[in-house]
Design a protein around this motif. Structure first.
Motif, PDB file in Angstrom:
ATOM      1  N   PHE A 296       0.837  -1.201   0.000  1.00 23.24           N
ATOM      2  CA  PHE A 296       0.000   0.000   0.000  1.00 23.24           C
ATOM      3  C   PHE A 296       0.871   1.251   0.000  1.00 23.24           C
ATOM      4  O   PHE A 296       0.597   2.210  -0.723  1.00 23.24           O
ATOM      5  N   LYS A 297       1.926   1.234   0.809  1.00 29.16           N
ATOM      6  CA  LYS A 297       2.836   2.378   0.838  1.00 29.16           C
ATOM      7  C   LYS A 297       3.477   2.601  -0.523  1.00 29.16           C
ATOM      8  O   LYS A 297       3.633   3.745  -0.969  1.00 29.16           O
ATOM      9  N   SER A 298       3.823   1.501  -1.183  1.00 32.63           N
ATOM     10  CA  SER A 298       4.430   1.612  -2.508  1.00 32.63           C
ATOM     11  C   SER A 298       3.442   2.205  -3.506  1.00 32.63           C
ATOM     12  O   SER A 298       3.801   3.079  -4.304  1.00 32.63           O
ATOM     13  N   ALA A 299       2.186   1.739  -3.463  1.00 31.23           N
ATOM     14  CA  ALA A 299       1.164   2.272  -4.367  1.00 31.23           C
ATOM     15  C   ALA A 299       0.938   3.756  -4.113  1.00 31.23           C
ATOM     16  O   ALA A 299       0.794   4.560  -5.039  1.00 31.23           O
ATOM     17  N   LEU A 300       0.918   4.113  -2.829  1.00 28.00           N
ATOM     18  CA  LEU A 300       0.715   5.513  -2.461  1.00 28.00           C
ATOM     19  C   LEU A 300       1.893   6.370  -2.918  1.00 28.00           C
ATOM     20  O   LEU A 300       1.713   7.466  -3.467  1.00 28.00           O
ATOM     21  N   LYS A 301       3.103   5.856  -2.728  1.00 24.32           N
ATOM     22  CA  LYS A 301       4.311   6.591  -3.125  1.00 24.32           C
ATOM     23  C   LYS A 301       4.337   6.823  -4.630  1.00 24.32           C
ATOM     24  O   LYS A 301       4.600   7.938  -5.103  1.00 24.32           O
ATOM     25  N   HIS A 302       4.043   5.774  -5.405  1.00 24.63           N
ATOM     26  CA  HIS A 302       4.054   5.908  -6.860  1.00 24.63           C
ATOM     27  C   HIS A 302       2.976   6.866  -7.335  1.00 24.63           C
ATOM     28  O   HIS A 302       3.189   7.628  -8.277  1.00 24.63           O
ATOM     29  N   LEU A 303       1.835   6.822  -6.681  1.00 22.81           N
ATOM     30  CA  LEU A 303       0.739   7.724  -7.037  1.00 22.81           C
ATOM     31  C   LEU A 303       1.137   9.174  -6.799  1.00 22.81           C
ATOM     32  O   LEU A 303       0.914  10.041  -7.654  1.00 22.81           O
ATOM     33  N   MET A 304       1.728   9.432  -5.652  1.00 25.51           N
ATOM     34  CA  MET A 304       2.150  10.799  -5.330  1.00 25.51           C
ATOM     35  C   MET A 304       3.244  11.270  -6.275  1.00 25.51           C
ATOM     36  O   MET A 304       3.239  12.415  -6.724  1.00 25.51           O
ATOM     37  N   GLN A 305       4.185  10.372  -6.591  1.00 23.89           N
ATOM     38  CA  GLN A 305       5.264  10.748  -7.506  1.00 23.89           C
ATOM     39  C   GLN A 305       4.720  11.049  -8.901  1.00 23.89           C
ATOM     40  O   GLN A 305       5.173  11.993  -9.555  1.00 23.89           O
ATOM     41  N   SER A 306       3.751  10.243  -9.349  1.00 13.62           N
ATOM     42  CA  SER A 306       3.205  10.449 -10.692  1.00 13.62           C
ATOM     43  C   SER A 306       2.463  11.776 -10.803  1.00 13.62           C
ATOM     44  O   SER A 306       2.361  12.350 -11.884  1.00 13.62           O
ATOM     45  N   GLU A 307       1.955  12.264  -9.674  1.00 12.70           N
ATOM     46  CA  GLU A 307       1.222  13.528  -9.673  1.00 12.70           C
ATOM     47  C   GLU A 307       2.064  14.681  -9.138  1.00 12.70           C
ATOM     48  O   GLU A 307       1.578  15.805  -9.041  1.00 12.70           O
ATOM     49  N   GLY A 308       3.308  14.393  -8.787  1.00 12.91           N
ATOM     50  CA  GLY A 308       4.190  15.439  -8.289  1.00 12.91           C
ATOM     51  C   GLY A 308       3.746  16.017  -6.959  1.00 12.91           C
ATOM     52  O   GLY A 308       3.928  17.208  -6.693  1.00 12.91           O
ATOM     53  N   ILE A 309       3.183  15.167  -6.097  1.00 12.18           N
ATOM     54  CA  ILE A 309       2.666  15.607  -4.805  1.00 12.18           C
ATOM     55  C   ILE A 309       3.616  15.178  -3.693  1.00 12.18           C
ATOM     56  O   ILE A 309       4.124  14.059  -3.685  1.00 12.18           O
ATOM     57  N   THR A 310       3.868  16.070  -2.750  1.00 14.13           N
ATOM     58  CA  THR A 310       4.692  15.759  -1.586  1.00 14.13           C
ATOM     59  C   THR A 310       3.825  15.821  -0.339  1.00 14.13           C
ATOM     60  O   THR A 310       2.703  16.319  -0.366  1.00 14.13           O
ATOM     61  N   TYR A 311       4.360  15.321   0.780  1.00 20.70           N
ATOM     62  CA  TYR A 311       3.619  15.402   2.030  1.00 20.70           C
ATOM     63  C   TYR A 311       3.431  16.850   2.467  1.00 20.70           C
ATOM     64  O   TYR A 311       2.456  17.197   3.122  1.00 20.70           O
ATOM     65  N   GLU A 312       4.369  17.692   2.075  1.00 21.41           N
ATOM     66  CA  GLU A 312       4.232  19.119   2.390  1.00 21.41           C
ATOM     67  C   GLU A 312       3.026  19.700   1.651  1.00 21.41           C
ATOM     68  O   GLU A 312       2.281  20.531   2.209  1.00 21.41           O
ATOM     69  N   ASP A 313       2.816  19.243   0.419  1.00 24.33           N
ATOM     70  CA  ASP A 313       1.659  19.708  -0.347  1.00 24.33           C
ATOM     71  C   ASP A 313       0.371  19.329   0.370  1.00 24.33           C
ATOM     72  O   ASP A 313      -0.581  20.122   0.436  1.00 24.33           O
ATOM     73  N   ILE A 314       0.337  18.125   0.927  1.00 25.96           N
ATOM     74  CA  ILE A 314      -0.872  17.663   1.618  1.00 25.96           C
ATOM     75  C   ILE A 314      -1.120  18.490   2.872  1.00 25.96           C
ATOM     76  O   ILE A 314      -2.236  18.881   3.163  1.00 25.96           O
ATOM     77  N   ASN A 315      -0.064  18.750   3.608  1.00 25.14           N
ATOM     78  CA  ASN A 315      -0.217  19.521   4.845  1.00 25.14           C
ATOM     79  C   ASN A 315      -0.707  20.932   4.585  1.00 25.14           C
ATOM     80  O   ASN A 315      -1.328  21.576   5.453  1.00 25.14           O
ATOM     81  N   GLU A 316      -0.438  21.422   3.378  1.00 29.09           N
ATOM     82  CA  GLU A 316      -0.845  22.794   3.058  1.00 29.09           C
ATOM     83  C   GLU A 316      -2.300  22.886   2.645  1.00 29.09           C
ATOM     84  O   GLU A 316      -2.858  23.955   2.555  1.00 29.09           O
TER      85      GLU A 316
END
Length: 230
Positions: free
Chosen positions: A209-229
């Protein structure tokens, strides 16, 4: 509406492509002529197999009957059977071909299952329980109660459900707040087996699940900082 399938003798359809094509052509011709009862041969031979196949892959068990029934109702228009019967490049057996079609319907059903509110609650309530081995929650850090977080969790879980349905079921229960013992009770397995499957370092349910989430975020150029904002 439930299709009134005819009572026919149980037939074991041969695992032979030429024989399968001959059967498919016969059914195709019957359906094109309006003879819906000719599909009964397939229903009798494969229905139980298809029910078990779908049951293992659906995220919600209460839609099992509807998904399988809709699959058979779709067969009544003849397009799927006729495509197999007259497909020059088709090398699969009829059983394999139909399971492939059913699998796509299962994926569609899982996509339609509304889980945004569940993901919302899960994102707000991720926590360790006494029965859980330590898990790297920092991987999910930042997934707070906002639309972006819910969408990412939702899509990552959908991606996992397509690749590994059983792992997706465990992750979904984890996000609901269940511990290993509760997961084991729900899926009917031993606690140690569920714990091993869920926490295995690189190939466990959570790791996938972490891998799927990581790849999804990378494909969309999203970071955890983006989420926190958000």
């Amino acid at each position: 509406m439930r299709v009134p399938w005819p009572l026919v003798h149980c037939l074991m359809l041969p695992e032979n492509r030429d024989s399968d094509i001959a059967i498919a052509k016969k059914i195709c011709e019957g359906l094109r002529s309006g003879g819906k009862e000719c599909l009964g041969e397939l229903v009798t031979a494969y229905n139980e197999l298809f029910i078990n196949f779908a049951r293992r892959r659906l995220l919600k068990s209460d839609i099992l009957e509807d998904v399988v029934q809709s699959f058979w109702e779709e067969m009544l228009n003849g397009r799927t059977i006729c495509a197999y019967a007259h497909g020059s490049k088709n090398t699969a057996t009829l059983q394999t071909y139909l399971i492939g079609v059913l699998h796509r319907r299962v994926i569609d059903a899982n996509r339609k299952t509304s889980r945004y509110e569940e993901m919302h609650r899960a994102a707000e309530n991720l926590h360790e329980t006494p029965d859980q081995a330590p898990t790297p929650h920092h991987v999910l850090a930042g997934l707070t109660s906002n639309n972006l977080a819910r969408r990412l969790l939702h899509q990552a879980l959908l991606r996992l459900s397509e690749e590994s349905p059983q792992d997706a079921i465990l992750v979904r229960m984890y996000l609901e707040g269940l511990d290993h013992r509760q997961m084991a009770t729900r899926v009917g397995k031993r606690v140690d087996a569920v714990k091993k499957q869920f926490t295995r370092k690189n190939t466990g349910s959570l790791a996938k699940f972490k891998s799927a989430l990581k790849h999804l975020m990378q494909s969309e150029g999203i970071t955890y900082e983006d989420i926190n904002e958000k």
